[in-house]
Design a protein around this motif. Structure first.
Motif, PDB file in Angstrom:
ATOM      1  N   LEU A 167     -57.145  81.540 103.188  1.00 43.83           N
ATOM      2  CA  LEU A 167     -58.351  82.504 103.554  1.00 43.83           C
ATOM      3  C   LEU A 167     -59.903  81.512 103.849  1.00 43.83           C
ATOM      4  O   LEU A 167     -59.965  82.170 104.526  1.00 43.83           O
ATOM      5  CB  LEU A 167     -58.059  83.775 102.317  1.00 43.83           C
ATOM      6  N   PRO A 168     -59.701  81.118 101.879  1.00 42.36           N
ATOM      7  CA  PRO A 168     -61.255  80.796 102.751  1.00 42.36           C
ATOM      8  C   PRO A 168     -61.571  79.453 103.225  1.00 42.36           C
ATOM      9  O   PRO A 168     -62.758  79.568 103.832  1.00 42.36           O
ATOM     10  CB  PRO A 168     -61.212  79.460 101.617  1.00 42.36           C
ATOM     11  N   SER A 169     -59.938  78.952 104.299  1.00 49.00           N
ATOM     12  CA  SER A 169     -61.224  78.100 105.888  1.00 49.00           C
ATOM     13  C   SER A 169     -60.414  78.736 106.846  1.00 49.00           C
ATOM     14  O   SER A 169     -60.932  78.569 107.556  1.00 49.00           O
ATOM     15  CB  SER A 169     -59.514  77.227 105.426  1.00 49.00           C
ATOM     16  N   VAL A 170     -59.444  79.617 106.549  1.00 51.62           N
ATOM     17  CA  VAL A 170     -59.405  80.679 108.645  1.00 51.62           C
ATOM     18  C   VAL A 170     -60.740  81.492 108.265  1.00 51.62           C
ATOM     19  O   VAL A 170     -61.143  81.717 109.670  1.00 51.62           O
ATOM     20  CB  VAL A 170     -57.971  81.167 108.103  1.00 51.62           C
ATOM     21  N   ASP A 171     -61.065  82.288 106.909  1.00 47.86           N
ATOM     22  CA  ASP A 171     -61.682  83.666 107.173  1.00 47.86           C
ATOM     23  C   ASP A 171     -63.391  83.180 106.075  1.00 47.86           C
ATOM     24  O   ASP A 171     -63.057  83.369 104.989  1.00 47.86           O
ATOM     25  CB  ASP A 171     -61.458  84.018 106.773  1.00 47.86           C
ATOM     26  N   PRO A 172     -64.516  82.228 106.278  1.00 45.26           N
ATOM     27  CA  PRO A 172     -65.230  81.812 105.235  1.00 45.26           C
ATOM     28  C   PRO A 172     -65.924  82.943 104.760  1.00 45.26           C
ATOM     29  O   PRO A 172     -66.007  83.863 105.592  1.00 45.26           O
ATOM     30  CB  PRO A 172     -65.278  80.812 105.962  1.00 45.26           C
ATOM     31  N   VAL A 173     -66.869  83.177 104.317  1.00 49.33           N
ATOM     32  CA  VAL A 173     -67.169  83.772 103.339  1.00 49.33           C
ATOM     33  C   VAL A 173     -68.539  83.429 105.148  1.00 49.33           C
ATOM     34  O   VAL A 173     -69.738  82.630 105.438  1.00 49.33           O
ATOM     35  CB  VAL A 173     -68.174  83.714 101.938  1.00 49.33           C
ATOM     36  N   THR A 174     -69.389  85.211 105.354  1.00 52.11           N
ATOM     37  CA  THR A 174     -70.225  84.831 106.567  1.00 52.11           C
ATOM     38  C   THR A 174     -71.443  85.635 105.528  1.00 52.11           C
ATOM     39  O   THR A 174     -71.618  85.916 104.239  1.00 52.11           O
ATOM     40  CB  THR A 174     -69.713  86.499 106.964  1.00 52.11           C
ATOM     41  N   PHE A 175     -72.759  85.355 106.066  1.00 45.94           N
ATOM     42  CA  PHE A 175     -74.071  85.417 104.783  1.00 45.94           C
ATOM     43  C   PHE A 175     -74.506  85.567 106.459  1.00 45.94           C
ATOM     44  O   PHE A 175     -74.934  85.172 107.237  1.00 45.94           O
ATOM     45  CB  PHE A 175     -74.362  84.593 104.237  1.00 45.94           C
ATOM     46  N   ARG A 176     -76.221  86.341 105.281  1.00 47.79           N
ATOM     47  CA  ARG A 176     -77.003  86.046 106.100  1.00 47.79           C
ATOM     48  C   ARG A 176     -78.847  85.826 105.633  1.00 47.79           C
ATOM     49  O   ARG A 176     -78.195  86.070 104.117  1.00 47.79           O
ATOM     50  CB  ARG A 176     -77.270  87.470 107.743  1.00 47.79           C
ATOM     51  N   ILE A 177     -79.475  85.444 105.270  1.00 45.84           N
ATOM     52  CA  ILE A 177     -81.163  85.455 105.256  1.00 45.84           C
ATOM     53  C   ILE A 177     -82.458  86.510 104.889  1.00 45.84           C
ATOM     54  O   ILE A 177     -82.530  86.644 106.153  1.00 45.84           O
ATOM     55  CB  ILE A 177     -80.843  84.339 104.850  1.00 45.84           C
TER      56      ILE A 177
END
Length: 480
Positions: A167-177
């Motif tokens: 999961l971490p490599s296929v669907d990484p954490v997404t973010f905004r600032i």
């Protein structure tokens, strides 16, 4: 650092609060979630708590709730520093330890998943489930059959475990600032500069991916001359958004604070003589279960909305509204334990009532119905606040003069009493014994504009109402 439901380790949070609401928030986090290490900043309160996350999200005086990532002193840049060096110092200030950031992100996602009792978050989760179902359906029936066949062939769930590991490599954490800069640091960096520096660091260190529309996490950065503060919001919507309010009126956090100032006790009767849609009473009723609330208003349209709010909040058994004027309240004298009122002011109320003109009579009526020892809480504009201070000051001066005249009258009465029989009934004007109920009502009827000297001012707090400020006044009625 986890939620109490997961291991009873303290979690470090911070909440934002409107101007003037910080002291209410400090008291609330200490009393409701056992907060420790509380730090009060302007517009924010930082604290640690082992309480369940659903208890933390139930705070009434907070605007938004964040998981604290970092709270440090301000970024200090040397004189004549070049842009490259300044960016490097900013990056080291904001990024911190890689492992700590990763743990904080996982904790944040865990806490967000544990928020189940707030209706507004349930709605967000429902929308997420619908979107996921639509995505799964788009893969086609063939992929669904394949997945079912794999699950049947591997009852121990090996494919599922492998999928979790990938999961971490296929669907990484997404973010905004989201960034705010003020003071001297704003001369070196714009919000775009800060977002760029921090965003590049998170992508490089953790492999996170930027998503401005629907990210897993939103990293908030606040840089001032006093501190550097970073956090991740735990709810999509502000805590100030109440699921039990159908038609909004006064800001819910301020309404809750007014109820808090009123020191409401079990079994009390609380009245709002100009209740509008009933926001103040509803906030107080949600906080105090064994109390009765009465809203009064002259506007039929407002009363309809108030009744709708009462039904929506399931408060029909403890809260009622009726149509009457605040200039002549249909209540017995000294029959109310607390009075709370947001007096109308501002442009939207300018055509409905001249509050400044009617303030003496409105205030007198509130004082009349309030019992001795009862609390009066008012939200006023700065102009009305100045006027009420003048009214009470003037009434205090009149009261002193009346007391001096009454003292002389008593001496004359005592002298005349010596020449008459003690069995002779005294006249209504004499000071022998407490007056009857009829005499009291008659007295208030003749002197409606002058019971204000019985009010003792205890506190005034200035709060932000958005475009304007208001002042919350607390009074206690003394024995006249």
């Amino acid at each position: 650092m986890t939620d109490s439901s997961l291991g009873c380790f303290p979690v470090r949070y911070f909440c934002t609060a409107g101007h003037g609401m910080e002291q209410f928030l400090v008291e609330e986090v200490k009393s409701k979630v056992g907060a420790q290490d509380v730090i009060r900043l302007q517009g924010k309160v930082i604290f640690s708590s082992c309480a369940n996350i659903n208890s933390v999200t139930s705070l009434k005086s907070a605007e938004r709730l964040f998981l604290l990532l970092n709270h440090e002193g301000p970024l200090k840049l040397p004189a004549h520093v070049n842009q490259a060096k300044a960016s490097s110092l900013l990056q080291s200030k904001l990024t911190g330890d890689k492992e700590e950031l990763a743990r904080a992100a996982m904790l944040c996602i865990s806490l967000q998943g544990a928020i189940k009792d707030r209706a507004i978050n349930c709605q967000v989760q429902t929308e997420g489930v619908k979107k996921r179902d639509q995505d799964e359906q788009s893969h086609g029936e063939a992929s669904q059959c394949k997945r079912k066949r794999l699950e049947h062939e591997n009852p121990d769930g090996a494919p599922r475990d492998q999928q979790t590991e990938r999961l971490p490599s296929v669907d990484p954490v997404t973010f905004r600032i989201c960034c705010k800069c003020s003071g001297s640091v704003a001369r070196y960096f714009s919000t775009q500069d800060v977002s760029k520096v921090l965003g590049a660091s998170l992508t490089t260190l953790l492999g996170w991916r930027v998503d401005l529309k629907n990210p897993h996490l939103e990293v908030n950065v606040n840089l001032t001359d006093d501190y550097c503060l970073q956090g991740i919001p735990l709810t999509k919507f502000p805590l100030a958004t109440r699921s039990y309010v159908q038609t909004t009126g006064l800001r819910s956090t301020v309404a809750w604070a007014m109820g808090s100032m009123a020191q409401i006790q079990p079994g009390s009767l609380v009245v709002d003589p100009m209740c509008g849609v009933g926001t103040i009473l509803i906030e107080a009723a949600k906080e105090h279960n064994d109390t009765y609330f009465l809203g009064i208003d002259i506007d039929d349209e407002q009363l309809v909305k108030a009744r709708g709010n009462i039904v929506h909040a399931h408060l029909e058994g403890r809260m009622q509204v009726l149509k009457a004027s605040s200039l002549a309240l249909p209540l017995h004298s000294a029959s109310v334990d607390a009075v709370v009122c947001d007096l109308p002011f501002g442009r939207k109320f300018g055509t409905k009532m001249d509050a400044a003109k009617n303030l003496p009579l409105i205030l007198s009526e509130m004082t009349r119905v309030l019992r001795v020892g009862g609390v009066l809480v008012l939200l006023l504009s700065p102009q009305l606040s100045c006027q009420i201070k003048r009214l009470i000051t003037q009434d205090d001066a009149k009261s002193d003069s009346v007391q001096e005249n009454d003292s002389q009258t008593e001496k004359q009465d005592c002298q005349s009493d010596g020449a008459t029989s003690t069995e002779q009934p005294s006249s209504p004007g004499r000071k022998k014994g407490p007056p009857s109920t009829q005499e009291t009502e008659h007295l208030y009827g003749l002197r409606r504009t002058s019971p204000l000297s019985s009010l003792r001012h205890e506190n005034t707090i200035r709060v932000s109402l958005g475009a304007i400020d208001g002042l919350m006044h607390k009074f206690v009625k003394l024995d006249p």
